[in-house]
Structure formats: structure tokens, C-alpha cells
Design a protein around this motif. Structure first.
Motif, mmCIF file in Angstrom:
data_model
loop_
_atom_site.group_PDB
_atom_site.id
_atom_site.type_symbol
_atom_site.label_atom_id
_atom_site.label_comp_id
_atom_site.label_asym_id
_atom_site.label_seq_id
_atom_site.Cartn_x
_atom_site.Cartn_y
_atom_site.Cartn_z
ATOM 1 N N ARG A 199 45.267 -37.324 24.303
ATOM 2 C CA ARG A 199 46.623 -37.102 24.860
ATOM 3 C C ARG A 199 47.631 -38.085 24.277
ATOM 4 O O ARG A 199 48.790 -37.747 24.051
ATOM 5 C CB ARG A 199 46.592 -37.275 26.381
ATOM 6 C CG ARG A 199 46.565 -36.014 27.167
ATOM 7 C CD ARG A 199 46.834 -36.179 28.667
ATOM 8 N NE ARG A 199 46.544 -37.464 29.266
ATOM 9 C CZ ARG A 199 45.363 -37.832 29.776
ATOM 10 N NH1 ARG A 199 44.343 -37.011 29.741
ATOM 11 N NH2 ARG A 199 45.207 -39.019 30.314
ATOM 12 N N LYS A 200 47.176 -39.318 24.041
ATOM 13 C CA LYS A 200 48.059 -40.364 23.518
ATOM 14 C C LYS A 200 48.218 -40.282 22.001
ATOM 15 O O LYS A 200 48.941 -41.085 21.411
ATOM 16 C CB LYS A 200 47.527 -41.744 23.922
ATOM 17 C CG LYS A 200 47.605 -41.973 25.422
ATOM 18 C CD LYS A 200 46.981 -43.294 25.819
ATOM 19 C CE LYS A 200 47.078 -43.498 27.324
ATOM 20 N NZ LYS A 200 46.575 -44.799 27.747
ATOM 21 N N CYS A 235 45.867 -40.736 19.613
ATOM 22 C CA CYS A 235 45.088 -41.702 18.837
ATOM 23 C C CYS A 235 43.820 -41.107 18.248
ATOM 24 O O CYS A 235 43.296 -41.607 17.254
ATOM 25 C CB CYS A 235 44.720 -42.892 19.718
ATOM 26 S SG CYS A 235 46.151 -43.812 20.295
ATOM 27 N N SER A 253 42.012 -39.157 27.273
ATOM 28 C CA SER A 253 43.223 -39.965 27.360
ATOM 29 C C SER A 253 43.730 -40.337 25.966
ATOM 30 O O SER A 253 44.927 -40.251 25.689
ATOM 31 C CB SER A 253 42.949 -41.233 28.172
ATOM 32 O OG SER A 253 44.047 -42.093 28.148
ATOM 33 N N GLN A 255 51.016 -47.978 25.710
ATOM 34 C CA GLN A 255 50.291 -46.736 25.439
ATOM 35 C C GLN A 255 48.780 -46.890 25.554
ATOM 36 O O GLN A 255 48.110 -45.978 26.022
ATOM 37 C CB GLN A 255 50.638 -46.204 24.055
ATOM 38 C CG GLN A 255 52.018 -45.612 23.988
ATOM 39 C CD GLN A 255 52.267 -44.971 22.629
ATOM 40 O OE1 GLN A 255 51.587 -45.266 21.668
ATOM 41 N NE2 GLN A 255 53.243 -44.103 22.583
ATOM 42 N N ILE A 256 48.230 -48.012 25.070
ATOM 43 C CA ILE A 256 46.773 -48.144 25.116
ATOM 44 C C ILE A 256 46.355 -49.479 25.731
ATOM 45 O O ILE A 256 47.094 -50.450 25.678
ATOM 46 C CB ILE A 256 46.123 -47.987 23.720
ATOM 47 C CG1 ILE A 256 46.587 -49.075 22.764
ATOM 48 C CG2 ILE A 256 46.363 -46.617 23.146
ATOM 49 C CD1 ILE A 256 45.786 -49.119 21.482
#
Length: 173
Positions: free
Chosen positions: A81-82, A84, A78, A35-36
Motif C-alpha cells: 500500500r505504501k 515499497c 502495508s 511512511q515506514i
């Protein structure tokens, strides 16, 4: 003699830096299920660091990183969207957004800190108090050198900027 030590230290330092960077990237990839990235993790940490003084805005982060606001904006979008980060409008100034960690972003920080602490504990097990004191001294000296280099780069950057302005002024006239 000093040159040999300096070259060996530089090799060890660079190798350590790259190995640590790759290890952290790999750990993040596995633990966050792709994911990151480490850059995004650094952005999450920075948002958390800057929140204390309400400096967690896009422009402040861009200034801190010495990059343009659009570069930061791409990473922030980003991370939003994730799941975080979140963005909150400043009620006093509708042009400003504050960034905040979500529970998921906070969890990534917690996991990264636990990972770093594990690495440190494993490494420290093999060191004597004398070794630890020497390592602390080396890190302090390196931190000082980094600060000094940043000062020199600030001066260089200012001179280049002034030179560019002079050329633009002369070209305009």
C-alpha cells in the motif's frame, strides 16, 4: 572484577542498542515522512536480501523471521500500500508470490545505508586503529555468542515442540 566489567558492558550494550534503535526509528519517521517504521524497513531489507536465491516469498520470510505467514502478510500488505513492495505470481506455482522492491523501497534502503554509514564514519573518527581492532574483535565475539544462543534456542524450541506433541498424543489416547 569480571562481573563488574560484564555488568558495565551489558549496560552499555543495551543502552547503545536502544539508543540506536530509537535514533533509526526517528530518522525513518522524519525522512520517510511517517511512511515506514523500523520494522517495515527491516522487512524491506529482508526482501532485498532474500531475492538473490528466489527466497523472497511470504513463507520463506516467515520462516526466516520465525513467525507465522499471516504476520508477515500484514506487514507486506502495508508495504505494498505504501508503494515499497510489489507481489508477483510464480508462473510455475500459482500459490506462490515473489516479493520485490519498488524504486521507492530501494530508495528507503539506500537512505538507511547512507544514514548508517554517516553514523559509522562519525564514530570511527574518534577511534584509533587499536580501538577499531578491539571493537572488531568485540563484534566478532558478540556475533559468535548470538550464533551460539540461537543454537541453544533452536534446541529448546525443538524440545518444547516435542513435549507439546507428546502431550497432545497422550491426551488423544
Amino acid at each position: 572484577m569480571f562481573k563488574i566489567f560484564k555488568d558495565q558492558f551489558n549496560d552499555v550494550f543495551l543502552k547503545f542498542y536502544f539508543q540506536l534503535y530509537l535514533l533509526m526509528e526517528r530518522s525513518l519517521r522524519i525522512r520517510s515522512k511517517n511512511q515506514i517504521t523500523i520494522r517495515e524497513m527491516m522487512m524491506i531489507n529482508l526482501v532485498d536480501l532474500l531475492k538473490e536465491n528466489n527466497n523472497n516469498t511470504l513463507s520463506n520470510i516467515a520462516a526466516y523471521l520465525q513467525v507465522s505467514t499471516p504476520v508477515v502478510s500484514v506487514s507486506v500488505k502495508s508495504l505494498i500500500r505504501k508503494g515499497c513492495l510489489t507481489k508477483h505470481l510464480n508462473l510455475d506455482d500459482n500459490r506462490v508470490f515473489y516479493l520485490e522492491l519498488t524504486p521507492k523501497g530501494a530508495m528507503h534502503i539506500k537512505n538507511a545505508l547512507a544514514f548508517s554509514e554517516r553514523l559509522l564514519k562519525q564514530g570511527m573518527k574518534k577511534l584509533s586503529p587499536f580501538d577499531i581492532a578491539a571493537l572488531k574483535k568485540a563484534f566478532n565475539a558478540t556475533e559468535f555468542a548470538v550464533d551460539e544462543e540461537n543454537k541453544h534456542l533452536d534446541i529448546e524450541e525443538k524440545l518444547l515442540s516435542e513435549e507439546k506433541l507428546k502431550k497432545e498424543f497422550n491426551h488423544a489416547n
